[in-house]
Write a protein that holds these residues in place. Structure first.
Motif, PDB file in Angstrom:
ATOM      1  N   VAL A  35      13.279 -85.586   0.499  1.00 45.16           N
ATOM      2  CA  VAL A  35      13.189 -85.451   1.954  1.00 45.16           C
ATOM      3  C   VAL A  35      14.373 -86.163   2.595  1.00 45.16           C
ATOM      4  O   VAL A  35      14.718 -87.285   2.212  1.00 45.16           O
ATOM      5  CB  VAL A  35      11.875 -86.061   2.480  1.00 45.16           C
ATOM      6  CG1 VAL A  35      11.824 -85.991   4.000  1.00 45.16           C
ATOM      7  CG2 VAL A  35      10.677 -85.341   1.874  1.00 45.16           C
ATOM      8  N   SER A  36      14.992 -85.512   3.568  1.00 50.31           N
ATOM      9  CA  SER A  36      16.111 -86.115   4.298  1.00 50.31           C
ATOM     10  C   SER A  36      15.820 -86.069   5.792  1.00 50.31           C
ATOM     11  O   SER A  36      15.300 -85.073   6.304  1.00 50.31           O
ATOM     12  CB  SER A  36      17.414 -85.372   4.002  1.00 50.31           C
ATOM     13  OG  SER A  36      18.473 -85.867   4.835  1.00 50.31           O
TER      14      SER A  36
ATOM     15  N   ALA B 119      15.516 -85.691  16.701  1.00 49.92           N
ATOM     16  CA  ALA B 119      15.587 -86.319  15.379  1.00 49.92           C
ATOM     17  C   ALA B 119      15.070 -85.379  14.296  1.00 49.92           C
ATOM     18  O   ALA B 119      15.593 -85.355  13.173  1.00 49.92           O
ATOM     19  CB  ALA B 119      14.802 -87.620  15.382  1.00 49.92           C
ATOM     20  N   MET B 120      14.044 -84.574  14.625  1.00 51.58           N
ATOM     21  CA  MET B 120      13.477 -83.663  13.635  1.00 51.58           C
ATOM     22  C   MET B 120      14.419 -82.513  13.290  1.00 51.58           C
ATOM     23  O   MET B 120      14.228 -81.848  12.256  1.00 51.58           O
ATOM     24  CB  MET B 120      12.142 -83.101  14.136  1.00 51.58           C
ATOM     25  CG  MET B 120      11.019 -84.140  14.216  1.00 51.58           C
ATOM     26  SD  MET B 120      10.749 -85.037  12.675  1.00 51.58           S
ATOM     27  CE  MET B 120      10.139 -83.719  11.619  1.00 51.58           C
ATOM     28  N   ILE B 121      15.436 -82.264  14.111  1.00 52.13           N
ATOM     29  CA  ILE B 121      16.436 -81.267  13.745  1.00 52.13           C
ATOM     30  C   ILE B 121      17.116 -81.674  12.440  1.00 52.13           C
ATOM     31  O   ILE B 121      17.515 -80.822  11.643  1.00 52.13           O
ATOM     32  CB  ILE B 121      17.467 -81.093  14.883  1.00 52.13           C
ATOM     33  CG1 ILE B 121      16.799 -80.439  16.096  1.00 52.13           C
ATOM     34  CG2 ILE B 121      18.665 -80.259  14.433  1.00 52.13           C
ATOM     35  CD1 ILE B 121      17.694 -80.357  17.319  1.00 52.13           C
ATOM     36  N   GLY B 122      17.224 -82.971  12.217  1.00 51.92           N
ATOM     37  CA  GLY B 122      17.848 -83.472  10.990  1.00 51.92           C
ATOM     38  C   GLY B 122      16.902 -83.568   9.816  1.00 51.92           C
ATOM     39  O   GLY B 122      17.309 -84.007   8.730  1.00 51.92           O
ATOM     40  N   PHE B 123      15.638 -83.180   9.984  1.00 47.21           N
ATOM     41  CA  PHE B 123      14.641 -83.283   8.910  1.00 47.21           C
ATOM     42  C   PHE B 123      14.729 -82.065   8.006  1.00 47.21           C
ATOM     43  O   PHE B 123      14.744 -80.925   8.472  1.00 47.21           O
ATOM     44  CB  PHE B 123      13.246 -83.384   9.524  1.00 47.21           C
ATOM     45  CG  PHE B 123      12.122 -83.402   8.508  1.00 47.21           C
ATOM     46  CD1 PHE B 123      11.863 -84.531   7.763  1.00 47.21           C
ATOM     47  CD2 PHE B 123      11.332 -82.274   8.326  1.00 47.21           C
ATOM     48  CE1 PHE B 123      10.823 -84.552   6.843  1.00 47.21           C
ATOM     49  CE2 PHE B 123      10.288 -82.285   7.408  1.00 47.21           C
ATOM     50  CZ  PHE B 123      10.041 -83.429   6.662  1.00 47.21           C
ATOM     51  N   SER B 124      14.773 -82.281   6.708  1.00 47.03           N
ATOM     52  CA  SER B 124      14.793 -81.182   5.749  1.00 47.03           C
ATOM     53  C   SER B 124      14.066 -81.601   4.482  1.00 47.03           C
ATOM     54  O   SER B 124      13.976 -82.793   4.158  1.00 47.03           O
ATOM     55  CB  SER B 124      16.232 -80.753   5.420  1.00 47.03           C
ATOM     56  OG  SER B 124      16.925 -81.807   4.759  1.00 47.03           O
ATOM     57  N   VAL B 125      13.532 -80.614   3.804  1.00 45.72           N
ATOM     58  CA  VAL B 125      12.837 -80.822   2.530  1.00 45.72           C
ATOM     59  C   VAL B 125      13.515 -79.954   1.486  1.00 45.72           C
ATOM     60  O   VAL B 125      13.530 -78.720   1.621  1.00 45.72           O
ATOM     61  CB  VAL B 125      11.340 -80.456   2.645  1.00 45.72           C
ATOM     62  CG1 VAL B 125      10.638 -80.688   1.304  1.00 45.72           C
ATOM     63  CG2 VAL B 125      10.668 -81.248   3.753  1.00 45.72           C
ATOM     64  N   GLN B 126      14.079 -80.577   0.471  1.00 43.74           N
ATOM     65  CA  GLN B 126      14.788 -79.820  -0.558  1.00 43.74           C
ATOM     66  C   GLN B 126      13.808 -78.908  -1.299  1.00 43.74           C
ATOM     67  O   GLN B 126      12.773 -79.346  -1.787  1.00 43.74           O
ATOM     68  CB  GLN B 126      15.463 -80.768  -1.551  1.00 43.74           C
ATOM     69  CG  GLN B 126      16.317 -80.058  -2.589  1.00 43.74           C
ATOM     70  CD  GLN B 126      17.049 -81.025  -3.504  1.00 43.74           C
ATOM     71  OE1 GLN B 126      16.823 -82.231  -3.447  1.00 43.74           O
ATOM     72  NE2 GLN B 126      17.904 -80.502  -4.355  1.00 43.74           N
ATOM     73  N   GLY B 127      14.155 -77.623  -1.350  1.00 43.72           N
ATOM     74  CA  GLY B 127      13.314 -76.669  -2.054  1.00 43.72           C
ATOM     75  C   GLY B 127      12.180 -76.113  -1.230  1.00 43.72           C
ATOM     76  O   GLY B 127      11.305 -75.432  -1.779  1.00 43.72           O
ATOM     77  N   ALA B 128      12.150 -76.407   0.085  1.00 41.08           N
ATOM     78  CA  ALA B 128      11.045 -75.935   0.917  1.00 41.08           C
ATOM     79  C   ALA B 128      11.564 -75.416   2.251  1.00 41.08           C
ATOM     80  O   ALA B 128      12.546 -75.927   2.793  1.00 41.08           O
ATOM     81  CB  ALA B 128      10.030 -77.050   1.150  1.00 41.08           C
ATOM     82  N   LEU B 129      10.878 -74.398   2.771  1.00 40.26           N
ATOM     83  CA  LEU B 129      11.153 -73.914   4.115  1.00 40.26           C
ATOM     84  C   LEU B 129      10.331 -74.741   5.095  1.00 40.26           C
ATOM     85  O   LEU B 129       9.190 -75.100   4.828  1.00 40.26           O
ATOM     86  CB  LEU B 129      10.774 -72.439   4.243  1.00 40.26           C
ATOM     87  CG  LEU B 129      11.421 -71.471   3.244  1.00 40.26           C
ATOM     88  CD1 LEU B 129      10.897 -70.065   3.472  1.00 40.26           C
ATOM     89  CD2 LEU B 129      12.933 -71.510   3.376  1.00 40.26           C
ATOM     90  N   VAL B 130      10.908 -75.031   6.252  1.00 41.81           N
ATOM     91  CA  VAL B 130      10.220 -75.817   7.270  1.00 41.81           C
ATOM     92  C   VAL B 130      10.160 -75.011   8.562  1.00 41.81           C
ATOM     93  O   VAL B 130      11.159 -74.460   9.018  1.00 41.81           O
ATOM     94  CB  VAL B 130      10.943 -77.152   7.536  1.00 41.81           C
ATOM     95  CG1 VAL B 130      10.270 -77.909   8.681  1.00 41.81           C
ATOM     96  CG2 VAL B 130      10.948 -78.014   6.281  1.00 41.81           C
ATOM     97  N   SER B 131       8.974 -74.932   9.143  1.00 43.10           N
ATOM     98  CA  SER B 131       8.796 -74.313  10.446  1.00 43.10           C
ATOM     99  C   SER B 131       7.754 -75.122  11.212  1.00 43.10           C
ATOM    100  O   SER B 131       7.153 -76.051  10.667  1.00 43.10           O
ATOM    101  CB  SER B 131       8.345 -72.849  10.307  1.00 43.10           C
ATOM    102  OG  SER B 131       7.096 -72.782   9.637  1.00 43.10           O
ATOM    103  N   TYR B 132       7.542 -74.770  12.486  1.00 45.89           N
ATOM    104  CA  TYR B 132       6.644 -75.547  13.338  1.00 45.89           C
ATOM    105  C   TYR B 132       5.652 -74.643  14.048  1.00 45.89           C
ATOM    106  O   TYR B 132       5.988 -73.522  14.451  1.00 45.89           O
ATOM    107  CB  TYR B 132       7.436 -76.344  14.393  1.00 45.89           C
ATOM    108  CG  TYR B 132       8.227 -77.490  13.827  1.00 45.89           C
ATOM    109  CD1 TYR B 132       7.725 -78.781  13.825  1.00 45.89           C
ATOM    110  CD2 TYR B 132       9.490 -77.268  13.288  1.00 45.89           C
ATOM    111  CE1 TYR B 132       8.442 -79.825  13.303  1.00 45.89           C
ATOM    112  CE2 TYR B 132      10.229 -78.321  12.763  1.00 45.89           C
ATOM    113  CZ  TYR B 132       9.695 -79.604  12.767  1.00 45.89           C
ATOM    114  OH  TYR B 132      10.417 -80.641  12.232  1.00 45.89           O
ATOM    115  N   ASP B 133       4.438 -75.136  14.209  1.00 48.74           N
ATOM    116  CA  ASP B 133       3.431 -74.474  15.028  1.00 48.74           C
ATOM    117  C   ASP B 133       3.749 -74.768  16.493  1.00 48.74           C
ATOM    118  O   ASP B 133       3.778 -75.931  16.898  1.00 48.74           O
ATOM    119  CB  ASP B 133       2.038 -74.997  14.662  1.00 48.74           C
ATOM    120  CG  ASP B 133       0.948 -74.348  15.495  1.00 48.74           C
ATOM    121  OD1 ASP B 133       0.672 -74.869  16.603  1.00 48.74           O
ATOM    122  OD2 ASP B 133       0.386 -73.342  15.055  1.00 48.74           O
ATOM    123  N   SER B 134       3.985 -73.722  17.276  1.00 51.21           N
ATOM    124  CA  SER B 134       4.444 -73.922  18.653  1.00 51.21           C
ATOM    125  C   SER B 134       3.378 -74.587  19.530  1.00 51.21           C
ATOM    126  O   SER B 134       3.704 -75.419  20.384  1.00 51.21           O
ATOM    127  CB  SER B 134       4.876 -72.590  19.266  1.00 51.21           C
ATOM    128  OG  SER B 134       3.808 -71.653  19.235  1.00 51.21           O
TER     129      SER B 134
END
Length: 246
Positions: free
Chosen positions: A5-6, A65-80
């Motif tokens: 996680v980054s 800050a969450m724009i910089g959040f990433s998970v290696q090997g996973a897609l990330v999306s958000y519930d609006s």
């Protein structure tokens, strides 16, 4: 399988921008509170604008800050819907704290209650925003680090409310806003340090950051517009224009 996680996918850009937004919200909130004390007949309006400014500042800090959040090997999306609900929570709990000290004063007991409510609300906003994340994995939290982030949120909220009724000069308010922005941003990254992700689905090699960035920018548009409107109101207030706001 645990994923890497980054929180700094774009380097220092997102933490610096997040900090600046937290400072902006704090600065506007402090100036609005000062005006509520000087103009009792317009207290409700100024306190409400201050709560919106601080709440939007905290929320925009979080999601920039969450724009910089990433998970290696996973897609990330958000519930609006949860994302927007976290914004409403941020504004509502800050409003409770601001109105408590605005009308009942800054006694230690009142500050403690207001700071506790606002701090727990800020923490709730953070973790509600985190619950909006959709990914092919399970988010897990370290309990000790989460507790520390909540303590920081309560301390930051209490200090902010104290500053709102105790610091009235322009330059003192700006200095206080820099400290408050650092505390709120520190709470966010402390909370993020508690996060680990256990992948439960098939890993992916490419993170579609463009679509995620577009979503977050759309979500940020409203709160950023609210902060801009608040800044215009504060800057063109007669006290500021006549150099009485010192």
């Amino acid at each position: 399988m645990s994923a890497t996680v980054s929180n700094f996918n774009f380097g220092a850009v997102t933490p610096v921008a997040a900090y600046l937004m937290a400072c902006l919200g704090a600065a506007l909130g402090l100036r609005c509170t000062t005006r509520s004390l000087r103009r009792p007949h317009r207290k409700v309006g100024w306190l409400a604008l201050g709560a919106v400014s601080i709440g939007c500042g905290i929320w925009t800090m979080h999601f920039i800050a969450m724009i910089g959040f990433s998970v290696q090997g996973a897609l990330v999306s958000y519930d609006s819907m949860r994302t927007l609900l976290s914004l409403a929570v941020a504004i509502a709990v800050v409003a409770i704290g601001v109105f408590l000290v605005g009308y009942r004063g800054g006694t230690p007991a009142n500050l403690a209650v207001a700071g506790m409510i606002a701090g727990l609300g800020v923490a709730a906003m953070h973790y509600l925003g985190m619950s909006a994340i959709h990914t092919n994995g399970t988010l897990r939290y370290d309990a000790v680090t989460v507790t520390l982030s909540v303590v920081i949120a309560i301390a930051a909220a209490t200090a902010a409310l104290w500053a709102a009724i105790s610091i009235h000069t322009l330059w003192s308010s700006l200095g206080a806003s820099l400290i408050m922005g650092g505390a709120v941003t520190g709470m966010h990254y402390t909370g993020m340090a508690a996060v680990s992700v256990h992948l439960t689905g098939q890993t992916v090699s490419i993170q579609p950051s463009a679509s995620l960035l577009s979503f977050l920018l759309v979500m940020l548009a409203g709160p950023l517009a609210a902060l801009l409107v608040a800044a215009v109101i504060v800057m063109f207030d007669p006290d500021m224009m006549l150099a009485h706001d010192q």
